[in-house]
Design a protein around this motif. Sequence first.
Motif, short mmCIF file in Angstrom:
data_model
loop_
_atom_site.label_atom_id
_atom_site.label_comp_id
_atom_site.label_asym_id
_atom_site.label_seq_id
_atom_site.Cartn_x
_atom_site.Cartn_y
_atom_site.Cartn_z
N VAL A 35 -20.13 26.99 36.79
CA VAL A 35 -20.25 25.53 36.69
C VAL A 35 -20.36 24.92 38.09
O VAL A 35 -21.18 24.02 38.33
CB VAL A 35 -19.06 24.92 35.93
N ARG A 36 -19.55 25.40 39.03
CA ARG A 36 -19.66 24.89 40.41
C ARG A 36 -21.04 25.20 40.99
O ARG A 36 -21.60 24.39 41.74
CB ARG A 36 -18.56 25.49 41.28
N ALA A 37 -21.58 26.37 40.65
CA ALA A 37 -22.92 26.73 41.14
C ALA A 37 -23.98 25.80 40.56
O ALA A 37 -24.94 25.44 41.25
CB ALA A 37 -23.23 28.18 40.79
N MET A 38 -23.82 25.40 39.30
CA MET A 38 -24.77 24.47 38.70
C MET A 38 -24.77 23.14 39.45
O MET A 38 -25.84 22.59 39.76
CB MET A 38 -24.42 24.23 37.23
N ARG A 39 -23.59 22.63 39.75
CA ARG A 39 -23.52 21.38 40.51
C ARG A 39 -24.11 21.58 41.91
O ARG A 39 -24.83 20.71 42.41
CB ARG A 39 -22.08 20.89 40.61
N GLY A 40 -23.81 22.71 42.52
CA GLY A 40 -24.34 22.98 43.86
C GLY A 40 -25.85 22.99 43.88
O GLY A 40 -26.48 22.45 44.81
N ARG A 41 -26.47 23.61 42.86
CA ARG A 41 -27.94 23.62 42.79
C ARG A 41 -28.49 22.22 42.65
O ARG A 41 -29.50 21.86 43.26
CB ARG A 41 -28.42 24.48 41.61
N ALA A 42 -27.83 21.41 41.82
CA ALA A 42 -28.30 20.04 41.60
C ALA A 42 -28.18 19.22 42.89
O ALA A 42 -29.10 18.46 43.24
CB ALA A 42 -27.51 19.40 40.47
N GLU A 43 -27.08 19.34 43.58
CA GLU A 43 -26.89 18.58 44.83
C GLU A 43 -27.92 18.99 45.87
O GLU A 43 -28.49 18.14 46.58
CB GLU A 43 -25.47 18.81 45.36
N ALA A 44 -28.17 20.31 45.98
CA ALA A 44 -29.13 20.79 46.98
C ALA A 44 -30.55 20.33 46.66
O ALA A 44 -31.32 19.96 47.56
CB ALA A 44 -29.07 22.32 47.05
#
Length: 557
Positions: A510-519
């Motif tokens: 889940v944290r990786a999903m947010r990280g991809r979206a932010e990037a």
Amino acid sequence: MNASASLAALTDRYWAFERIENGLSAFLAGDDTGEPILLRESANDYARRDQAAADFLDQLAAIPLAELEATEAATHILLERELRLIRDNYALGTHLRPSLLPVGPDFSTVFFANAVTLSDVAAAELYVERLAQFPAFLADVRYCLLMGHAQGVRYPRLVLEAAARNSVGIASIKAETSPWYAPFAKSPLAGTAKMETQAERAKALIADALLPALSAYADTIAGPLMEGARDTLSCGDMHYALMIRQFTSTDMSAQAIHDLGMAETTRIEADMAVLAKDAGFGADVSGYRRFLATDGQFIAADANKLRERVEILCKRIDAKIPAYFRRIPRITYGVDVAPAAMSANLPPAYAQPAPSGGNSPGIFWVNGLPEKCPTYILPAMAVHEAWPGHLMHIGMMAELEHLPAFRRNGAIKYTACIEGWALYCEQLGIELGVYTTPHEHFGRLEMEMWRACRLVVDTGIHAFNWSREQAIAFLSDRLSLSPETIAAEVDRYIALPGQALAYHIGGIRVRAMRGRAEAALGDAFDLRHFHEVFMSAGPATLPVLDHVIDAWIAEAA
């Protein structure tokens, strides 16, 4: 019919099947069948479900996946997964080795009673009819256990001993103070003549039938099942592989999970060292852990004081929710304390979602033994179990009318999604400002370390033949939790293989999903929108959630 209509019709038939086969799930979904039998756990029940799953799979295979839009395609994928898991579990005979700890068949009856609201006499009459069915349910579970034992299934001795103690404790409760009688005390019609008639029926049923059935269940565990009980702990390679797949919704190997856990514990330990220094302990992380584990300031005076503290904390968190979420569920929640007789084998806290009918709230249950729930972990516990964690997430799912009923009511089948979101919420708590002292920040890291350790310990026990002592030592070196809590956790991993893996694996994803979206989106990233997209996807596998978030990123970009 076209593919879309065919899928909709099939999912309707599947939910109609689920409502009967899993009556408790239908009740919790607010789609109650009104049938007296809620729990169907006989060998014949499992055989019937296996055959039905085979028939459903044949019908699903006739619906072309390529002709479905994105949400429907996800439904197709998730329905196929659920049906195959029914078949795979039956083929492996998992119904002959049901989980006994930390929550077993006896706890299922308590969980139901805790969710009941008796708003009228008709509801009370149905509730009493359901109480009357629980002894037969427990007898069916006993039969499956004995059938499994006859076929060579052997539980670890320590699991049987702990489960028997737990069941004896539940069975020793007096009928009038039991959780099954509690709905009458809470009823708005308590004390009226008609309700008192049903209350007396319930009290007699509990005393004369349900409590003896619980005692017989405990006797089966402590008696016949103990014959040939094993001192080894691993559940076996085939069973463990299925549990990993079922709980994590990934194809990760035990070795890959173990290695990930070792790397994560090393990373978190470095973060803990920084907080230990901030708290005045220099580089002595172990000394800081000992301080947190032994200083009396972190243990509430009693269960009621603990509950009051959690209630205040939750209200403070609730005030921050609108700034981070565009949608919130209509249903609310409350805080309560688990009975002391059941608390020894329960985690520090757990969530009981609100039934979807909207006539009773969700409950954030706190352990009735304050020493099992030290105050410095309360903020992390609150955002995990209540809002914006489980109770908010599952409350939102129940309102997702664009999803078929089996999806919006299927949270329990998607552990990595549900627990991954709750772990993400623990980190989101930093942004929410819920951690106000170094001790509480350390408590969050402690919770993260706890879940990372599970990757190591669970796989260590079931894939690499770790002993109970080895598992306890690994946790004791890295956590400030009490020895009793750590021992109970290890016993949980032994008794419920694979379930504990879902938390940290889900949280990382889940944290990786947010990280991809932010990037990808940069200044255009909208956190409230991200949260809405994730929660609106409903319960799903991690690969399906990845696809949903990546599609949203592409559209937003």
